[in-house]
Design a protein around this motif. Structure first.
Motif, PDB file in Angstrom:
ATOM      1  N   GLU A 215       0.856  -1.184   0.000  1.00 53.70           N
ATOM      2  CA  GLU A 215       0.000   0.000   0.000  1.00 53.70           C
ATOM      3  C   GLU A 215       0.890   1.231   0.000  1.00 53.70           C
ATOM      4  O   GLU A 215       1.932   1.239   0.643  1.00 53.70           O
ATOM      5  N   GLN A 216       0.469   2.262  -0.702  1.00 48.81           N
ATOM      6  CA  GLN A 216       1.251   3.489  -0.831  1.00 48.81           C
ATOM      7  C   GLN A 216       2.628   3.189  -1.426  1.00 48.81           C
ATOM      8  O   GLN A 216       3.662   3.654  -0.944  1.00 48.81           O
ATOM      9  N   GLY A 217       2.618   2.391  -2.474  1.00 40.54           N
ATOM     10  CA  GLY A 217       3.854   2.043  -3.160  1.00 40.54           C
ATOM     11  C   GLY A 217       3.551   1.085  -4.293  1.00 40.54           C
ATOM     12  O   GLY A 217       2.382   0.795  -4.588  1.00 40.54           O
ATOM     13  N   GLN A 218       4.589   0.563  -4.940  1.00 39.88           N
ATOM     14  CA  GLN A 218       4.383  -0.397  -6.018  1.00 39.88           C
ATOM     15  C   GLN A 218       5.584  -1.322  -6.148  1.00 39.88           C
ATOM     16  O   GLN A 218       6.707  -0.957  -5.799  1.00 39.88           O
ATOM     17  N   PHE A 219       5.315  -2.540  -6.627  1.00 50.56           N
ATOM     18  CA  PHE A 219       6.374  -3.492  -6.939  1.00 50.56           C
ATOM     19  C   PHE A 219       6.781  -3.342  -8.400  1.00 50.56           C
ATOM     20  O   PHE A 219       6.008  -2.856  -9.231  1.00 50.56           O
ATOM     21  N   PHE A 220       7.993  -3.788  -8.712  1.00 50.10           N
ATOM     22  CA  PHE A 220       8.475  -3.818 -10.090  1.00 50.10           C
ATOM     23  C   PHE A 220       8.627  -5.274 -10.540  1.00 50.10           C
ATOM     24  O   PHE A 220       8.972  -6.149  -9.749  1.00 50.10           O
ATOM     25  N   SER A 221       8.368  -5.509 -11.808  1.00 53.93           N
ATOM     26  CA  SER A 221       8.570  -6.840 -12.375  1.00 53.93           C
ATOM     27  C   SER A 221      10.060  -7.139 -12.462  1.00 53.93           C
ATOM     28  O   SER A 221      10.851  -6.299 -12.896  1.00 53.93           O
ATOM     29  N   LEU A 222      10.441  -8.360 -12.062  1.00 53.37           N
ATOM     30  CA  LEU A 222      11.827  -8.782 -12.270  1.00 53.37           C
ATOM     31  C   LEU A 222      12.028  -9.360 -13.664  1.00 53.37           C
ATOM     32  O   LEU A 222      13.152  -9.449 -14.147  1.00 53.37           O
ATOM     33  N   LEU A 223      10.922  -9.778 -14.294  1.00 52.84           N
ATOM     34  CA  LEU A 223      11.005 -10.298 -15.659  1.00 52.84           C
ATOM     35  C   LEU A 223      11.147  -9.180 -16.677  1.00 52.84           C
ATOM     36  O   LEU A 223      11.833  -9.339 -17.697  1.00 52.84           O
ATOM     37  N   ASP A 224      10.490  -8.059 -16.422  1.00 50.62           N
ATOM     38  CA  ASP A 224      10.529  -6.930 -17.355  1.00 50.62           C
ATOM     39  C   ASP A 224      10.603  -5.626 -16.565  1.00 50.62           C
ATOM     40  O   ASP A 224       9.670  -4.835 -16.551  1.00 50.62           O
TER      41      ASP A 224
END
Length: 345
Positions: A215-224
């Protein structure tokens, strides 16, 4: 995507390979199970020269700030050993006028779903020091004796299991952090021969995986990953598991870290009527195979694992309309266009 939908997909991982067709305990392919995501006791791992893992590690990248909150769920199967002693009428003997009845003992394992949820994790807190959460599930033993014409006695047994989840984070660049979630099995083994893998599994975390929400953030893809984060993404060290984005395509609020390699945004086919525990097969083929089981084989399923019994009951009640939905689905179609040489591309 709601957590209930995420867990539906995660359950497909949790029970992958749980039982394989023909779903009978007597089938050779079901004699050695529990091959995905096993986290063994540390003492057993050491005795095996660390060839069998006692920990599982997830690393991924996220964007956050002082307001960022995380919820981390660790899920696995805790094995339960069933033991049944039965009368063997076909092996009855008569010696000296006395009737002697032989006995047969049957053992099989079931998986009980366990979950450790660590909510409201503040990002600033795990930047300064590790957050440790216990994994602690007590065992149980239940024994019954009956006067049934077939069964003499039965028991259900689980061992105590212990461990911990270790959560840390550190900054890799402005507002971007590497999150690490480690799962450790510290269950002591008492009187277990380290060469007896089947016995050790009763003290293990099986089909282990992790769900991460932000919450109040975001994850990044490790594949792309974004171009500027490719080096940081490649530096993430994942041991015995692999994190992918989960949810509706384009969402970045949840990750499933799975012992089975997946692509971002895995989905369950809407045509599926339920789990067959075998992602390498298709539902239609397994349904057809279930229909070929003999009555004796079906009877074994009815008196075996409850999940195998559910597959049988679901297959037998399947309507023609439901069955036809399993037969071939086109989700996208692009017209083939000829190239300069007249070949389709």
């Amino acid at each position: 995507m709601k957590i209930e939908q995420i867990k539906e997909i995660a359950d497909a991982i949790l029970y992958e390979g749980y039982l394989l067709y023909p779903y009978r305990r007597s089938a050779i392919k079901n004699r050695q199970r529990w091959t995905f995501g096993v986290v063994y006791p540390r003492s057993y791992s050491s005795a095996q020269g660390n060839s069998e893992p006692w920990s599982m590690q997830t690393e991924c990248l996220l964007q956050g700030d002082q307001q960022t909150r995380l919820t981390i769920s660790v899920r696995f199967l805790h094995l339960l050993l069933n033991s049944v002693v039965q009368r063997d009428h076909q092996s009855s003997l008569t010696q000296g006028g006395n009737h002697i009845e032989r006995q047969m003992q049957d053992e099989w394992e079931e998986g009980v779903a366990r979950e450790v949820v660590i909510p409201e994790i503040r990002l600033p807190e795990i930047l300064s020091q590790p957050l440790l959460a216990p994994i602690d599930f007590p065992g149980r033993y239940v024994s019954t004796t009956t006067t049934d014409a077939t069964v003499i006695s039965s028991s259900r047994e689980q061992q105590d299991i212990y461990g911990q989840v270790r959560i840390t984070a550190h900054c890799v660049e402005d507002a971007v952090y590497r999150l690490r979630v480690s799962i450790e099995n510290n269950t002591p083994q008492i009187g277990i021969n380290p060469d007896q893998r089947e016995a050790v599994l009763l003290y293990s975390f099986v089909s282990t995986h992790t769900i991460l929400q932000i919450e109040q953030g975001q994850f990044f893809s490790l594949l792309d990953p974004p171009e500027h984060l490719r080096t940081s993404a490649q530096a993430c060290q994942n041991a015995h598991t692999w994190p992918v984005l989960i949810g509706d395509v384009g969402e970045h609020s949840a990750i499933l870290s799975s012992p089975i390699i997946l692509y971002d945004y895995p989905q369950i086919a809407p045509e599926s009527m339920g789990s067959f525990f075998d992602g390498t097969e298709i539902d239609e083929l397994l349904t057809l195979r279930m229909m070929t089981l003999t009555e004796d084989e079906k009877e074994e399923l009815r008196h075996g694992d409850e999940r195998a019994r559910a597959i049988l009951e679901r297959t037998e009640s399947l309507s023609t309309e439901q069955f036809m939905k399993l037969h071939g689905v086109i989700r996208s179609y692009e017209c083939l266009q000829p190239d300069e040489e007249g070949k389709n591309i």
